[in-house]
Design an enzyme around this catalytic site. Structure first.
Site, PDB file in Angstrom:
ATOM      1  N   HIS A  93       0.591  -1.655   0.471  1.00 35.60           N
ATOM      2  CA  HIS A  93       0.075  -0.119  -0.098  1.00 35.60           C
ATOM      3  C   HIS A  93       0.971   1.058  -0.148  1.00 35.60           C
ATOM      4  CE1 HIS A  93      -4.140  -2.288   1.510  1.00 35.60           C
ATOM      5  NE2 HIS A  93      -2.461  -3.735   1.811  1.00 35.60           N
TER       6      HIS A  93
ATOM      7  N   GLY B  48      -3.381  -4.079  11.288  1.00 36.42           N
ATOM      8  CA  GLY B  48      -3.517  -4.657  10.651  1.00 36.42           C
ATOM      9  C   GLY B  48      -5.485  -4.617  10.016  1.00 36.42           C
TER      10      GLY B  48
ATOM     11  N   LEU C 233      -8.254  -2.607  10.653  1.00 34.91           N
ATOM     12  CA  LEU C 233      -8.395  -1.791  10.880  1.00 34.91           C
ATOM     13  C   LEU C 233      -9.370  -1.457  12.604  1.00 34.91           C
ATOM     14  CD1 LEU C 233      -8.817  -0.396   7.376  1.00 34.91           C
ATOM     15  CD2 LEU C 233      -6.913  -0.452   8.985  1.00 34.91           C
TER      16      LEU C 233
ATOM     17  N   ASP D  43      -9.542   6.042   7.126  1.00 35.15           N
ATOM     18  CA  ASP D  43     -10.389   6.378   7.102  1.00 35.15           C
ATOM     19  C   ASP D  43     -11.117   4.658   7.570  1.00 35.15           C
ATOM     20  OD1 ASP D  43     -11.609   9.068   5.817  1.00 35.15           O
ATOM     21  OD2 ASP D  43      -9.874   7.940   4.539  1.00 35.15           O
ATOM     22  N   GLY D  44      -9.971   4.050   7.257  1.00 30.99           N
ATOM     23  CA  GLY D  44     -10.906   2.071   7.512  1.00 30.99           C
ATOM     24  C   GLY D  44     -11.240   1.793   8.843  1.00 30.99           C
TER      25      GLY D  44
ATOM     26  N   ASN E 239      -7.767  11.275   4.103  1.00 35.78           N
ATOM     27  CA  ASN E 239      -7.464  11.186   2.601  1.00 35.78           C
ATOM     28  C   ASN E 239      -8.640  10.648   1.779  1.00 35.78           C
ATOM     29  OD1 ASN E 239      -7.852   8.480   2.521  1.00 35.78           O
ATOM     30  ND2 ASN E 239      -5.380   8.019   3.206  1.00 35.78           N
TER      31      ASN E 239
ATOM     32  N   ILE F 212      -9.760   8.401   1.066  1.00 36.34           N
ATOM     33  CA  ILE F 212     -10.125   7.167  -0.181  1.00 36.34           C
ATOM     34  C   ILE F 212     -10.082   5.998   0.608  1.00 36.34           C
ATOM     35  CG2 ILE F 212      -9.120   6.329  -1.920  1.00 36.34           C
ATOM     36  CD1 ILE F 212     -10.423   8.756  -2.736  1.00 36.34           C
TER      37      ILE F 212
ATOM     38  N   HIS G 170      -4.048   3.038  -3.211  1.00 37.32           N
ATOM     39  CA  HIS G 170      -4.396   2.267  -2.302  1.00 37.32           C
ATOM     40  C   HIS G 170      -3.690   0.852  -2.253  1.00 37.32           C
ATOM     41  CE1 HIS G 170      -6.354   0.675   1.407  1.00 37.32           C
ATOM     42  NE2 HIS G 170      -6.641   2.217   1.739  1.00 37.32           N
TER      43      HIS G 170
ATOM     44  N   ARG H  34     -17.631 -19.679  38.072  1.00 39.66           N
ATOM     45  CA  ARG H  34     -17.341 -17.969  38.206  1.00 39.66           C
ATOM     46  C   ARG H  34     -17.294 -17.586  39.765  1.00 39.66           C
ATOM     47  NH1 ARG H  34     -23.008 -15.319  37.848  1.00 39.66           N
ATOM     48  NH2 ARG H  34     -24.280 -16.675  38.606  1.00 39.66           N
TER      49      ARG H  34
ATOM     50  N   GLU I 251     -17.595  -5.127  24.123  1.00 44.85           N
ATOM     51  CA  GLU I 251     -16.815  -5.937  23.943  1.00 44.85           C
ATOM     52  C   GLU I 251     -15.020  -5.523  23.084  1.00 44.85           C
ATOM     53  OE1 GLU I 251     -20.723  -7.694  25.007  1.00 44.85           O
ATOM     54  OE2 GLU I 251     -19.703  -7.012  24.021  1.00 44.85           O
TER      55      GLU I 251
ATOM     56  N   HIS J  91     -27.624 -16.663  23.764  1.00 40.24           N
ATOM     57  CA  HIS J  91     -26.527 -16.778  25.438  1.00 40.24           C
ATOM     58  C   HIS J  91     -26.078 -18.114  25.710  1.00 40.24           C
ATOM     59  CE1 HIS J  91     -28.640 -13.099  25.637  1.00 40.24           C
ATOM     60  NE2 HIS J  91     -27.825 -12.825  26.810  1.00 40.24           N
TER      61      HIS J  91
END
Length: 734
Positions: free
Chosen positions: A94, A183, A185, A224-225, A254, A256, A331, A426, A480, A543
């Site tokens: 890129h 990596g 995004l 942007d991502g 940018n 794009i 890109h 728990r 989460e 659940h």
């Protein structure tokens, strides 16, 4: 060396519009219609209106938009062309993002970022995260230029090649100087939020009125991502709520993405959105050449102590490329030989591929000396601190420098488990967590708005907040994904914190991408999950975890513990805390479990062990029953029924496959003897059977979604009772 900040005449713009003056040194703060703002942004770049057909070449002539300061231009273009040449040689990558963000990166690294190139783990360094990880050549170029030993010019020439130090996306394990593996995004900005939390907590823990031992910023470049990915909204909302004033996010605006203009899918005003989160927002309309405004914005961000800052910097992706700049073509692929030549011409770059001007390298490498001096000054400060505050200094050395786990916490956990009656795991976890919190002051964590259900609050602590940085309970809210990614940042920041985060087992689906990156990055995070199976009952199939165990068992470098009682839960915590480079997932019951008479702490720490076997000495049993979690009680009851029929049966608890598989072959065969073939073995687990075939040919499992109803009734419906399991087992010896 001055950064030029005067108005720059850009001449006649490509696409035929008349001359305009770039908006240099200004800020846009007033909100406006998003579509109108996008058109203004496009005009600032010299791009056509988004509602007009794009001309063949949409970039403003690059030579008219550089800073005008010769050395600065040369340094910035060095960063650009290292990226261009590396991507071109690899024919993969890129180039556009590094080309557009090179001025900002140079301003940040050269004038503001504090680091020691020869010690990437210097504790009081500023943290830098490249959340837009596809632009990895930006950080590799910077690491090389500023003297990090991890990236040589030869490494840059091996960009994206097998086993290189310059993989396609930054990986912290491969390349010292890369703080976190990014990596996917949005992950990086969430990591940065966690780092800022860690910095604030460490500063509150160790600093005094006289000595500031922890004092650094966390910077993050996001694209942007990253802005579009929902997890960034979760994390940035939390960051604003917590008032993380030493977090500075730089948005490469940018417009794009891979598909083309972001107007295809995004129309809100990002600056206004971040203001609503409680961030300070600074807009830099011309990130291509106005380094003075970029630097001013960074200074203004550093001065804001009560809220995080977003610096929205408008850039041109693929800056300098006459035909691919400001387009998606720059890109995700190499520019191509012809376009690279045209870009060299446009930017007046007369150097060969991978050639670095001597004066640029000499200038950047001064950071080796200044970085060493920065660390030496800090070490002298710490020596004075240690003399004045010996207890705090000793705690710092133990937790931060050595990563020690002091005290007799294991013995106390074992004693707690030995005295515990049967209970939901728990609940056992809740008691054990208090023991750990008392012994390990660097244990911090929180839940995704489920603390009363997960039972994960540290009782003898306050909440981490905008007014209480020393609190150890982190209230993540219903977030989460951001919680898991921020937790990665907390541990990766390097302040010696041992974080945990908690949710229902089923909601690991929302956190899985960040959990995967923890495993890939070798981060020893503890995940405490409850409501582990259909045994949670009335909440129903939405659940009830069915496939999650198989999913995480398939993940490399992830330890999945499903303990059967308090003793095994204690063992799970111990293994998880000792595993500093492997995350551990605790899968705990809401439903009650019995206390195993034959339970073994040491056996559970080895991942699996023999509970009971009524075979005569020297003989193999006729049947072997294996289970995890609450189903261990079921196989214990089933074995009693089978033995009453005269059968010999071995029962095995196998709480953690990964730890068990790491044991010597002799131990594994002693627990699961080859003489008892898989055809006479039955696994029992209230989940999908996927993966169990390595241990048994037959399974009592759940191969559909669950049912809504009282937990015990749902478990019985699916066959998880001693009688039903005994019936299945008898059929194996007929």
């Amino acid at each position: 060396m001055a950064f030029v900040g005067a108005p720059v005449s850009v001449g006649r713009l490509a696409g035929g519009r008349p001359d305009q003056t770039a908006w240099v040194g200004s800020r846009i703060r007033a909100p406006g219609a998003a579509a109108a703002r996008r058109r203004v942004v496009a005009a600032r770049r010299g791009a056509p209106r988004m509602d007009a057909a794009a001309p063949e070449s949409s970039a403003v002539p690059a030579e008219l938009m550089q800073t005008g300061e010769p050395f600065t231009d040369k340094a910035v273009n060095t960063i650009r062309f290292l990226a261009v040449d590396a991507v071109e040689k690899a024919q993969s990558g890129h180039p556009g993002m590094p080309m557009g963000m090179a001025p900002t990166a140079f301003a940040l690294w050269d004038r503001h970022l504090r680091f020691n190139p020869r010690n990437p783990k210097f504790i009081n360094r500023d943290r830098f995260v490249l959340s837009a990880g596809h632009g990895s050549m930006l950080i590799y170029s910077l690491l090389y230029l500023y003297g990090f030993a991890s990236v040589s010019l030869e490494d840059i020439q091996q960009f994206r090649q097998l086993n290189s130090a310059t993989p396609g996306h930054p990986e912290s394990n491969d390349t010292p100087g890369v703080e976190v593996t990014t990596g996917p995004l949005g992950q990086g900005i969430c990591n940065a939020v966690g780092m800022a939390i860690a910095e604030a907590h460490a500063a509150a823990t160790y600093n005094t009125d006289e000595f500031t031992i922890i004092d650094n910023y966390t910077y993050c470049i996001m694209g942007d991502g990253c802005v579009m990915e929902g997890m960034s909204s979760e994390a940035c909302s939390l960051a604003g709520h917590l008032g993380l004033g030493k977090l500075i996010a730089i948005y490469d605006d940018n417009s794009i993405s891979i598909d083309g203009s972001t107007d295809l899918a995004m129309s809100e005003d990002t600056s206004d959105r971040y203001r609503s989160y409680g961030w300070q927002v600074l807009d830099v309309p011309n990130g291509n050449s106005d380094l003075a405004s970029i630097e001013k914005a960074i200074e203004e961000a550093k001065a804001c102590t009560d809220k995080p800052t977003l610096i929205n910097i408008v850039t041109t992706i693929g800056f300098g490329s006459p035909n691919k700049g400001n387009t998606a073509a720059s890109h995700g692929s190499a520019l191509g030989e012809e376009e690279v030549a045209l870009t060299r011409q446009a930017l007046n770059w007369r150097y060969k591929p991978f050639e670095v001007p001597d004066e640029v390298l000499t200038h950047c490498r001064q950071k080796v000396e200044t970085g060493a001096a920065l660390q030496a000054d800090w070490e002298a400060l710490f020596a004075r601190y240690a003399a004045a505050e010996p207890e705090k200094a000793a705690a710092f050395e133990s937790a931060v420098v050595e990563g020690a786990l002091p005290g007799d916490w294991e013995a106390k956990m074992q004693a707690f488990a030995a005295d515990a009656d049967g209970m939901a795991t728990r609940k056992a976890s809740a008691g054990l967590l208090q023991i750990l919190a008392a012994a390990l002051p660097n244990l911090v964590g929180g839940s995704a708005d489920l603390a009363p259900s997960n039972l994960t609050l540290i009782e003898d602590s306050t909440d981490f907040s905008a007014t209480d940085r020393a609190g150890r309970n982190i209230r993540y809210g219903v977030r989460e994904h951001a919680m898991a990614a921020a937790t990665n940042g907390i541990i990766a920041a390097g302040y010696g914190l041992r974080p945990y985060c908690a949710t229902f087992t089923i909601f690991t689906d929302y956190a899985k991408a960040a959990m995967r990156l923890a495993a890939l990055s070798h981060l020893g995070v503890l995940y405490v999950t409850t409501h582990d199976s259909v045994g949670c009952g009335e909440d129903g199939p939405t659940h009830q975890s069915i496939e999650q165990l198989a999913t995480f068992r398939a993940m490399p470098n992830m330890q999945v513990f499903r303990p059967a009682d308090a003793t095994e839960t204690a063992a799970a915590y111990a293994v998880g805390l000792h595993a500093k480079t492997t995350p551990t997932l605790l899968v705990l019951t809401r439903q009650g479990t019995g206390k195993l008479d034959e339970g073994s702490y040491d056996g559970a720490k080895r991942g699996g062990y023999v509970l009971s076997d009524n075979s005569p000495d020297g003989e193999s049993p006729q049947l072997l029953l294996i289970a995890t979690g609450s189903e261990v009680d079921v196989i214990v009851g089933a074995a009693k029924r089978l033995r009453a029929d005269g059968l010999t049966v071995r029962t095995v608890s196998l709480p953690c496959w990964e730890v068990f598989e790491a044991q010597p072959a002799e131990y594994k065969e002693a627990v699961l003897p080859p003489a008892v073939g898989r055809e006479r073995r039955l696994s029992v687990e209230a989940a999908a059977a996927f993966g169990w075939s390595r241990y048994a040919d037959h399974a009592v499992s759940i191969e559909q979604f669950g049912r809504s109803g009282p937990g015990e009734e749902v478990l019985a419906y699916f066959g998880f009772t001693p009688d039903a399991v005994a019936d299945r087992a008898r059929a194996l010896v007929v």
